[in-house]
Design an enzyme around this catalytic site. Structure first.
Site, PDB file in Angstrom:
ATOM      1  N   GLU A   1       0.837  -1.200   0.000  1.00 28.89           N
ATOM      2  CA  GLU A   1       0.000   0.000   0.000  1.00 28.89           C
ATOM      3  C   GLU A   1       0.871   1.248   0.000  1.00 28.89           C
ATOM      4  OE1 GLU A   1      -0.731   1.916   3.312  1.00 28.89           O
ATOM      5  OE2 GLU A   1      -0.807   0.280   4.760  1.00 28.89           O
TER       6      GLU A   1
ATOM      7  N   LYS B   1      -6.242   9.989   0.721  1.00 25.03           N
ATOM      8  CA  LYS B   1      -6.357   8.574   1.054  1.00 25.03           C
ATOM      9  C   LYS B   1      -7.401   7.983   0.114  1.00 25.03           C
ATOM     10  CE  LYS B   1      -5.053   7.760   5.871  1.00 25.03           C
ATOM     11  NZ  LYS B   1      -5.532   7.250   7.181  1.00 25.03           N
TER      12      LYS B   1
ATOM     13  N   ASP C   1     -19.485   2.686  12.561  1.00 23.91           N
ATOM     14  CA  ASP C   1     -18.204   3.088  11.982  1.00 23.91           C
ATOM     15  C   ASP C   1     -17.352   1.838  11.787  1.00 23.91           C
ATOM     16  OD1 ASP C   1     -15.988   4.356  11.082  1.00 23.91           O
ATOM     17  OD2 ASP C   1     -15.802   5.750  12.770  1.00 23.91           O
TER      18      ASP C   1
ATOM     19  N   SER D   1     -14.550  -0.089   9.140  1.00 18.73           N
ATOM     20  CA  SER D   1     -13.595   0.155   8.055  1.00 18.73           C
ATOM     21  C   SER D   1     -13.979  -0.619   6.795  1.00 18.73           C
ATOM     22  CB  SER D   1     -12.192  -0.261   8.497  1.00 18.73           C
ATOM     23  OG  SER D   1     -11.299  -0.247   7.396  1.00 18.73           O
TER      24      SER D   1
ATOM     25  N   ASP E   1     -11.927  -1.821   4.926  1.00 20.96           N
ATOM     26  CA  ASP E   1     -10.983  -2.931   4.795  1.00 20.96           C
ATOM     27  C   ASP E   1     -11.683  -4.273   5.028  1.00 20.96           C
ATOM     28  OD1 ASP E   1      -9.229  -0.855   4.545  1.00 20.96           O
ATOM     29  OD2 ASP E   1      -8.174  -1.217   6.442  1.00 20.96           O
TER      30      ASP E   1
ATOM     31  N   LYS F   1      -5.476  -2.671  14.042  1.00 22.78           N
ATOM     32  CA  LYS F   1      -4.947  -1.540  14.785  1.00 22.78           C
ATOM     33  C   LYS F   1      -5.579  -1.501  16.185  1.00 22.78           C
ATOM     34  CE  LYS F   1      -4.216   0.881  10.455  1.00 22.78           C
ATOM     35  NZ  LYS F   1      -4.629   1.952   9.539  1.00 22.78           N
TER      36      LYS F   1
END
Length: 780
Positions: A90, A151, A203, A205, A207, A224
């Site tokens: 990435e 991003k 909320d 992600s 991903d 994370k």
């Protein structure tokens, strides 16, 4: 073999014949440049042709401006085409993870780690509205110093591309690009997840949803630690994502900590087990990914412990104060920033790596990447590269195992195309000077590749989505082993391994400008491709849609193939390798069975001479006369052949055959010829000679692409232009057939999106000799 016409003086062109079977085309065969002889503009045809040539140059530059929005770096495409390991990376670590110049040095170090473990790095990023898979050093510099970079996640891709913006791809954005480029392994720091109190704020992600719909293996240090790891794992389960910890322990890591308080469903002990897991996912065609969680090495885990303790304290205070929803994450980030102030000079960078872009902590005195952060990044790159290499090796072994058994002819599957011809190991020695001095050592470079006209054409067809059966012969020596490994993507069930025979080899010595100085060939083994051996595949020959044979094979084998073609009405393409082999079918009535052939002007002249027809003593050099001569010499062959493709060096390609729709009919005809004969001239593709890397396979790329067009029922314009694109890739590659050649890089969308010079179509006279060798323009 180098077959282009060479101008030794302005008034004439001498015939130059070489006897190689591997390299039959000079790079200038499909290119034009300022170094080539310009056609005179004294005649109308010369003026029109010069105008078309100028249009070709401008069109080339215009099409460059409107290339695809998806770009794969040559090093990546070559590695993928050769089934070598590639690791996707990435780029938000460059654009948003660290300050310059540490972001740049980190990206370069990660790529170096990937290379040191035998894989090719493919850093993904968006530059000026184009998604790039694999970045050059200049592009890395651009992203690392671009203050306006965004991003780019899945939701952002359409906007960023449409506005021509630049940015670093997140985990989800990188997964999309890697999957499209067919890269199965992607390395990152840590993935996003469900935010604290995410059950109320929703909320989550992108991903996680990307892992649920994109079959990519993501190698990361877990989730994370600022996030709700428990709910993240539950969400991944719902999405059907296979989660496994790399190593012997089942603890699921939390970015800087090897433990998060949660366990993974599975473990993989090493890279080989991880590769087997990924291979299972890919083989079954699952449309969800794999998350491989790699714990940070214990000796570096203490660096992140400060952050972990601060996070636990902040979470507890958020709960006590009743903070919910979208306010949770900003509160925790701010608390972590305050709790770590003065205790860690690198807290701000750690927070950025945790995804804390919404909080601006106090500016630390030091902006060097923390040692724990770098250790995590290095470790993930090392493990991911090992997994990619193990996966590549696993897939290679499977391909070898499936290709090893030489099945009986009854068990061979039906095939649309059968190619019978030579296989060679090629050595190209290129001097640095315009003239080579014999009798002494000349400075230069030497490279090895795998060629042979038959092998090249079968390779081209395979890369364009066909599945041709290649019938040939190699020795049981190391060269034979190497070339079969290189051809693992092809159907080589018809390749015989000959005991006590040497695999065909060819060495071409060329000058710095690309002219052939000397060629040496050891190709006696091609005479072992006998009619008796080829007869084992008569069922495949008789049911094929197209047979291609090159001039390497013995004359009795050519006669046998033509007899099978005549009996079962299968079209045959004959590809000569030089002026001597061009004559072979014309020594008997076999030539009347051929449907297609692709000679250069010297080989076409030799064909006519073998038939006892008059030919010019000296081939012309004037462009108008060259085109007229080529059409006139093609006319007798068209009494029986469907199409004659004359390759004319810097002048391009001349298609001669039955007129249909403003061009030449390529599709095999079932009955006799009904339409008039015409010759269609396609100008050469402009290309800077300095961009030419290899000149050995451009002609075979053109021929293979034309055959693919015939098999797919495409028209002449599309087929020739596909061939010209394939030839251009070949010229820029170290291999005769560019490993990057595929239906993605050469397709109708790409052809039709470019501006091409209009081909000129002219009638061929009705009588065999023509009228002074002239062409007659159509009304089009």
């Amino acid at each position: 073999m180098l077959r282009a016409l060479k101008c030794d003086n302005p008034s004439k062109v001498r015939l130059k014949q070489t006897k190689t079977t591997a390299n039959k085309v000079h790079g200038s065969k499909f290119i034009s440049s300022d170094t080539q002889t310009r056609r005179p503009e004294s005649t109308m045809f010369g003026r029109v042709s010069a105008f078309v040539q100028r249009c070709a140059v401008s069109a080339f530059h215009r099409c460059r401006m409107h290339d695809s929005l998806f770009q794969v770096h040559p090093s990546v495409s070559e590695a993928l085409a050769e089934n070598k390991p590639v690791v996707a990376l990435e780029s938000t670590i460059i654009t948003h993870g660290m300050p310059y110049p540490h972001n740049l040095s980190t990206a370069q170090e990660v790529e170096a780690i990937v290379r040191s473990h035998g894989a090719t790095p493919a850093t993904v990023g968006v530059l000026q509205g184009r998604v790039h898979v694999g970045l050059s050093q200049e592009q890395l510099h651009f992203l690392s110093r671009s203050p306006a970079s965004l991003k780019v996640s899945r939701r952002d891709v359409p906007y960023v591309v449409s506005k021509g913006l630049s940015g670093g791809t997140t985990v989800s954005g990188t997964m999309i690009a890697a999957h499209r480029a067919h890269i199965p392994v992607f390395v990152t720091g840590g993935i996003g997840g469900v935010h604290r109190d995410g059950e109320n704020s929703m909320d989550v992600s992108a991903d996680l949803t990307e892992l649920g719909r994109t079959p990519i293996a993501v190698v990361s240090a877990g989730v994370k630690s600022i996030l709700d790891i428990g709910r993240t794992l539950e969400f991944l389960e719902t999405q059907g994502v296979c989660v496994a910890t790399f190593g012997k322990r089942r603890d699921f890591p939390a970015f800087f900590s090897p433990e998060s308080g949660f366990t993974s469903p599975y473990t993989v002990a090493d890279a080989e087990q991880a590769a087997e897991l990924i291979d299972g996912m890919l083989t079954l065609g699952l449309q969800s990914g794999v998350l491989l969680a790699v714990p940070i090495p214990e000796e570096h885990a203490a660096t992140g412990q400060l952050i972990q303790e601060a996070i636990r304290t902040a979470v507890a205070q958020a709960s006590e104060k009743g903070i919910r929803g979208r306010d949770v994450t900003p509160f925790i980030l701010q608390m972590v920033s305050e709790l770590t102030q003065g205790k860690s000079l690198q807290a701000s960078i750690l927070l950025k790596r945790l995804g804390c872009g919404s909080v601006t902590p106090p500016k630390p005195p030091c902006l060097l990447p923390p040692s724990g952060d770098m250790a995590l990044i290095r470790n993930n790159a090392r493990v991911g590269s090992q997994i990619a290499c193990a996966l590549s090796e696993l897939q290679r072994r499977r391909r070898s195992a499936s290709a090893a058994p030489r099945r009986e002819k009854a068990l061979l599957p039906p095939t649309e195309a059968v190619v019978i011809g030579g296989i060679n190991v090629d050595f190209l020695a290129k001097g640095q000077t315009e003239k080579l001095v014999f009798g002494q050592t000349n400075p230069g470079s030497i490279c090895q590749s795998y060629g042979g006209v038959g092998r090249n054409i079968a390779d081209c067809l395979a890369r364009l989505g066909e599945r041709p059966l290649l019938i040939s012969a190699v020795g049981t020596d190391s060269h034979g082993d190497a070339v079969l490994r290189h051809c693992s993507h092809m159907n080589t069930c018809g390749v015989a391994r000959m005991q006590e025979q040497r695999t065909g080899t060819y060495c071409a010595v060329i000058t710095g400008s690309g002219d052939l100085s000397l060629g040496l060939g050891d190709m006696e083994i091609h005479q072992r491709i006998t009619a008796q051996y080829v007869a084992q595949f008569e069922e495949q020959l008789s049911t094929a849609s197209l047979i291609c044979m090159d001039g390497n094979i013995p004359l009795p084998t050519i006669d046998y193939i033509c007899s099978v073609s005549r009996k079962h009405a299968v079209p045959v393409w004959y590809e000569p390798t030089d002026a001597d082999t061009a004559c072979k079918p014309f020594f008997s009535e076999s030539w009347k069975t051929l449907s297609y052939t692709a000679p250069n002007l010297a080989e076409l002249c030799a064909m006519n001479q073998t038939l006892g027809l008059p030919t010019p003593a000296v081939l012309p050099s004037d462009p108008d006369e060259v085109l007229g001569c080529a059409a006139t010499l093609s006319r007798p062959l068209l009494e029986h052949l469907q199409c004659v493709v004359v390759t004319l060096g810097p002048l391009g390609v001349l298609l001669c055959g039955e007129q249909e729709g403003g061009s030449v009919r390529l599709a095999p005809r079932k009955n006799g010829r009904n339409g008039r004969l015409c010759a269609v001239h396609y100008p050469a593709v402009p290309l800077n000679p300095g961009d030419i890397v290899n000149v050995s396979g451009a002609g075979d790329s053109l021929a293979g692409s034309l055959m693919a067009g015939i098999l797919r029922g495409r028209g002449a314009d599309d087929s020739v232009r596909l061939g010209l694109l394939a030839a251009r890739l070949s010229l820029a590659s170290h291999h005769p057939i560019a490993p990057s050649l595929s239906t993605d890089t050469v397709n109708l969308d790409r052809v039709r999106s470019q501006v091409w010079p209009r081909p000129s179509c002219q009638w061929i006279s009705a009588n065999e000799k023509g009228e002074n060798g002239q062409l007659y323009p159509t009304d089009q």
